[in-house]
Design a protein around this motif. Structure first.
Motif, PDB file in Angstrom:
ATOM      1  N   THR A   6       3.726   7.928   3.562  1.00  0.00           N
ATOM      2  CA  THR A   6       4.328  10.030   4.337  1.00  0.00           C
ATOM      3  C   THR A   6       3.692  10.043   4.618  1.00  0.00           C
ATOM      4  O   THR A   6       1.725  10.376   4.864  1.00  0.00           O
ATOM      5  N   ILE A   7       3.978  11.532   5.824  1.00  0.00           N
ATOM      6  CA  ILE A   7       3.178  12.269   6.624  1.00  0.00           C
ATOM      7  C   ILE A   7       3.028  13.508   6.184  1.00  0.00           C
ATOM      8  O   ILE A   7       4.244  14.529   4.688  1.00  0.00           O
ATOM      9  N   ASN A  18      -5.649  10.737  10.547  1.00  0.00           N
ATOM     10  CA  ASN A  18      -6.118  11.268   8.861  1.00  0.00           C
ATOM     11  C   ASN A  18      -5.517  10.273   8.063  1.00  0.00           C
ATOM     12  O   ASN A  18      -5.098  10.802   6.702  1.00  0.00           O
ATOM     13  N   LEU A  19      -5.197   8.435   8.323  1.00  0.00           N
ATOM     14  CA  LEU A  19      -4.977   7.530   7.230  1.00  0.00           C
ATOM     15  C   LEU A  19      -5.547   7.520   6.309  1.00  0.00           C
ATOM     16  O   LEU A  19      -6.615   7.750   5.951  1.00  0.00           O
ATOM     17  N   GLN A  20      -4.903   7.766   4.995  1.00  0.00           N
ATOM     18  CA  GLN A  20      -5.757   7.440   3.763  1.00  0.00           C
ATOM     19  C   GLN A  20      -5.196   6.489   2.916  1.00  0.00           C
ATOM     20  O   GLN A  20      -3.041   6.927   2.640  1.00  0.00           O
ATOM     21  N   ILE A  21      -5.137   5.804   2.099  1.00  0.00           N
ATOM     22  CA  ILE A  21      -4.669   4.661   1.317  1.00  0.00           C
ATOM     23  C   ILE A  21      -4.454   5.407   0.134  1.00  0.00           C
ATOM     24  O   ILE A  21      -6.041   5.469  -0.475  1.00  0.00           O
ATOM     25  N   VAL A  22      -3.582   5.553  -0.880  1.00  0.00           N
ATOM     26  CA  VAL A  22      -4.114   6.843  -2.080  1.00  0.00           C
ATOM     27  C   VAL A  22      -3.523   5.550  -3.244  1.00  0.00           C
ATOM     28  O   VAL A  22      -3.279   5.614  -4.274  1.00  0.00           O
ATOM     29  N   ASN A  23      -2.899   4.368  -2.520  1.00  0.00           N
ATOM     30  CA  ASN A  23      -3.105   3.373  -3.939  1.00  0.00           C
ATOM     31  C   ASN A  23      -2.802   2.383  -2.477  1.00  0.00           C
ATOM     32  O   ASN A  23      -2.082   1.747  -2.011  1.00  0.00           O
ATOM     33  N   LEU A  26       0.844  -1.463  -0.105  1.00  0.00           N
ATOM     34  CA  LEU A  26       0.508   0.268   0.134  1.00  0.00           C
ATOM     35  C   LEU A  26       0.644   1.442  -0.350  1.00  0.00           C
ATOM     36  O   LEU A  26       1.966   1.090   0.400  1.00  0.00           O
ATOM     37  N   THR A  27       0.242   2.283  -0.769  1.00  0.00           N
ATOM     38  CA  THR A  27       0.946   3.434  -0.644  1.00  0.00           C
ATOM     39  C   THR A  27       0.475   4.629   0.382  1.00  0.00           C
ATOM     40  O   THR A  27      -1.275   4.497  -0.400  1.00  0.00           O
ATOM     41  N   THR A  28       0.218   4.832   1.535  1.00  0.00           N
ATOM     42  CA  THR A  28      -0.761   5.584   2.198  1.00  0.00           C
ATOM     43  C   THR A  28       0.129   7.362   2.929  1.00  0.00           C
ATOM     44  O   THR A  28       1.641   7.205   2.630  1.00  0.00           O
ATOM     45  N   THR A  29      -0.673   7.699   3.085  1.00  0.00           N
ATOM     46  CA  THR A  29      -0.808   9.593   3.672  1.00  0.00           C
ATOM     47  C   THR A  29      -1.550   9.461   4.685  1.00  0.00           C
ATOM     48  O   THR A  29      -1.902   8.765   5.240  1.00  0.00           O
ATOM     49  N   ALA A  30      -0.800  10.428   5.168  1.00  0.00           N
ATOM     50  CA  ALA A  30      -1.929  10.840   7.219  1.00  0.00           C
ATOM     51  C   ALA A  30      -0.908  12.157   7.741  1.00  0.00           C
ATOM     52  O   ALA A  30      -0.144  12.431   6.919  1.00  0.00           O
TER      53      ALA A  30
END
Length: 685
Positions: free
Chosen positions: A331-332, A297-302, A274-278
């Protein structure tokens, strides 16, 4: 804060009165419809909410949504107060509402309850859906919607589960809705405490050494933990990205499913992760490395399909996930940078899907341009008056409310006179206004989310080719379509034959058929006349009345074997069936249509104007950068990175020579295009 909530509550109630009056609807129905729209827009609910009011002794339900892919049923009940003095939402009211809602589900689930209900009603659809999908429903979420304020003494109702279904209870009072609308994120925060939800520590490896610009980490996440997060937050983990949303909504990948079920220990090796952001991370150093404590606010972008597949395999196939692990790159991203960075992270992480990754974002230049039009173009005055108003485009949630913050009462009233609440429209509204004229009313019938995803995909592709089609003419036409859409809603609500239910579907197919009938005549609808008058002609009203009656009759008498009208309305076959209708439209309606060539000439002229506007804007930007003395630095960056063609170098030299040489508007457009290309590879000025 209390005063702001009171103002918000009063405004919300007034908007319900206004909507009910405009649509000739019951207040409670208008309340549930408006509340559901808020939850859909926020991502709390990711499927179209269907109104299905039904009550009898000990039973009540007002609306529902059902995600067949994930087996999630959302049931809604309202506790609505028409009097502002009725302020407190008490424990007794909460318990009674949830008991009545549970009573409906129990009846529908355990008996042939649907057979006691009248067919061609939405509550019949709901009861039948529950009965038919008994084996598929894995989660039931009970929602209480209220415009009262939850009493501090009310106890939370605990979730529970039996052998087959998880049950959870969600109270949305007016304070919660206010917090969501007034937060910077325009949605409820996702706060994940890993110490509470994971029995095993989660360690992370920093991947941002020697830089303070950003933070990145590599993690290995247990499958059970990932499935649990998706089960709790659902599509909210994916909402920032249309590509990921589509991934999760597609059919579950067979290869993924087989590996999850049969070879879970090899999933880590086979899957890209997974590629994620928070927006924020909390970690603590331990003797074993950095331990992850929490994420905001974790988000799975891929990796949306991976996540959904693991969850579905666990729920539907009872897959054992104890030996399944997933790699995660995290990635933050600061909240103020999320709109810009998250689309790029997604775009570079995955090129398999041809949907433009930036489409879903509110800062896409298309949305910014529509917003600009909506703030400066006055709609013609109506009813012989002189007061002109504007249509307010809300490209990001809560803009309408934000625009009134810190205004005095007098300023607020002036604002609302300039931008009446009835002329507020959102991205998903715009998608519906447009899509019903694009031969896809069945997509609109699939709900706001699907309608918007389709619209965003189409706009993204066209915008990449040329943006000049999205000009003032486009905006005025879009507003004309909004007026037709809202008029049709009202006509159906007022119709003698309308007895509730399926209004949204009837509206979509009515306008879809109107467009179809016009095309059969090789004519074009005169949208600019609707814009100029801010209303629909009598002839068009008559046509809409005739079509809507025929559509409603067809919709509520589906072909043999189809028991669920809501589901049938989502099918392309339904649209094919509608197109076979024979509706005798008045000649006066056809007289008002214009020739296609005339319409094309208007569009062509508008494109010409927009092309000039674009050139002027580009020239302004070229001069602005020249004032900062940056063009020679930009040219050097392009040459050093071997990114400039011979022609581009020549144009850059013109820019460097300002004011001795002045680039034309056409040259400025090319210079700015090159400038943006260099930004994509890391140019920063």
């Amino acid at each position: 804060m209390n005063q702001r909530i009171d103002i918000f509550r009063e405004d919300f109630l007034q908007s319900i009165f206004g909507a009910a009056e405009a649509q000739e609807d019951f207040l409670e129905s208008a309340f549930v419809e408006q509340y559901a729209k808020e939850l859909e827009e926020s991502g709390e609910i990711d499927d179209e909410v269907q109104l299905s009011h039904w009550s009898q002794r000990g039973i009540k339900v007002d609306a529902y949504s059902y995600n067949e892919d994930e087996g999630i049923l959302n049931l809604f009940i309202s506790v609505f107060a028409t009097n502002l003095e009725e302020k407190s939402l008490t424990q007794t009211a909460v318990d009674q509402a949830f008991n009545r809602l549970k009573g409906f589900f129990t009846q529908a689930y355990s008996k042939y309850y649907y057979s006691q209900l009248e067919e061609a009603t939405s509550v019949y659809d709901l009861a039948y859906t529950i009965h038919k999908n008994k084996k598929n429903i894995s989660k039931v979420k009970f929602y209480l919607l209220s415009n009262k304020i939850l009493n501090d003494k009310v106890n939370a109702i605990q979730s529970y589960e039996n052998d087959e279904i998880e049950f959870s209870f969600h109270i949305w009072d007016i304070s919660r809705l206010f917090r969501m609308d007034s937060s910077n994120q325009k949605k409820e925060e996702i706060l994940i405490n890993f110490e509470e939800i994971s029995s095993e520590p989660i360690y992370c490896l920093p991947a941002h050494l020697n830089t303070d610009e950003y933070q990145s980490y590599l993690l290995v996440v247990p499958g059970t933990l990932l499935a649990g997060l998706y089960g709790k937050y659902g599509a909210r983990l994916l909402e920032q990205n249309v590509r990921t949303f589509l991934q999760a909504r597609g059919k579950v990948n067979k290869g993924l499913r087989n590996t999850i079920i049969n070879q879970p220990e090899k999933f880590f090796a086979y899957n890209n992760g997974l590629t994620t952001t928070a927006e924020a991370i909390e970690i603590e150093p331990t003797e074993n490395g950095l331990r992850l404590k929490s994420l905001k606010n974790l988000q799975i972008v891929n990796g949306g399909q991976t996540t959904a597949s693991i969850y579905n395999a666990m729920k539907k196939d009872k897959a054992q996930l104890d030996h399944l692990f997933v790699q995660m790159k995290l990635t933050i991203v600061k909240p103020e940078e999320a709109e810009e960075l998250v689309p790029k992270i997604s775009e570079y992480a995955n090129t398999q899907n041809n949907v433009n990754a930036a489409d879903f974002f509110s800062n896409h230049p298309f949305h910014v341009r529509i917003e600009d039009f909506s703030r400066r173009i006055y709609a013609p005055a109506t009813d012989g008056g002189h007061k002109q108003t504007k249509w307010f485009y809300e490209r990001a949630r809560g803009q309408y409310l934000d625009a009134q913050v810190n205004k005095t009462e007098a300023e607020r009233k002036r604002f609302q006179l300039e931008y009446p609440k009835r002329q507020l429209f959102t991205k998903t509204d715009l998608s519906k206004f447009e899509n019903v004229w694009q031969d896809i009313p069945h997509i609109v019938a699939q709900g706001a989310q699907n309608s918007f995803v389709k619209y965003a995909s189409d706009i993204g592709k066209r915008w990449e080719k040329s943006d000049i089609a999205y000009n003032e003419h486009y905006f005025k036409t879009a507003i004309a379509k909004a007026i037709i859409f809202k008029t049709t809603e009202t006509l159906i609500s007022e119709a003698y034959w309308y007895d509730g239910g399926y209004r949204a579907q009837t509206v979509a197919y009515t306008i879809g058929y109107l467009d179809y009938a016009i095309k059969q005549q090789n004519k074009f609808f005169d949208f600019l006349t609707v814009w100029n008058k801010q209303s629909v002609s009598n002839a068009t009203v008559e046509a809409l009345k005739l079509i809507s009656k025929a559509v409603y009759d067809e919709l509520t008498n589906p072909p043999s074997g189809i028991a669920n009208i809501s589901q049938w309305a989502k099918k392309e076959g339904c649209w094919h069936s509608m197109k076979k209708l024979s509706v005798d439209l008045p000649n006066s309606f056809f007289i008002e249509l214009i020739d296609t060539e005339e319409a094309k000439e208007d569009v062509k002229e508008a494109k010409k104007v927009q092309r000039i506007d674009n050139g002027i804007e580009a020239q302004k930007l070229v001069f602005k950068i020249a004032e900062q003395g940056k063009w020679c630095e930009i040219k050097k960056f392009g040459i050093d990175n071997e990114m400039l063609t011979e022609q581009e170098v020549e144009l850059m030299e013109i820019a460097c020579s300002i004011p001795n040489k002045i680039p034309s508007e056409k040259q400025s457009l090319k210079i700015i295009h090159t400038f943006h290309n260099l930004e994509d590879i890391g140019l920063s000025v």
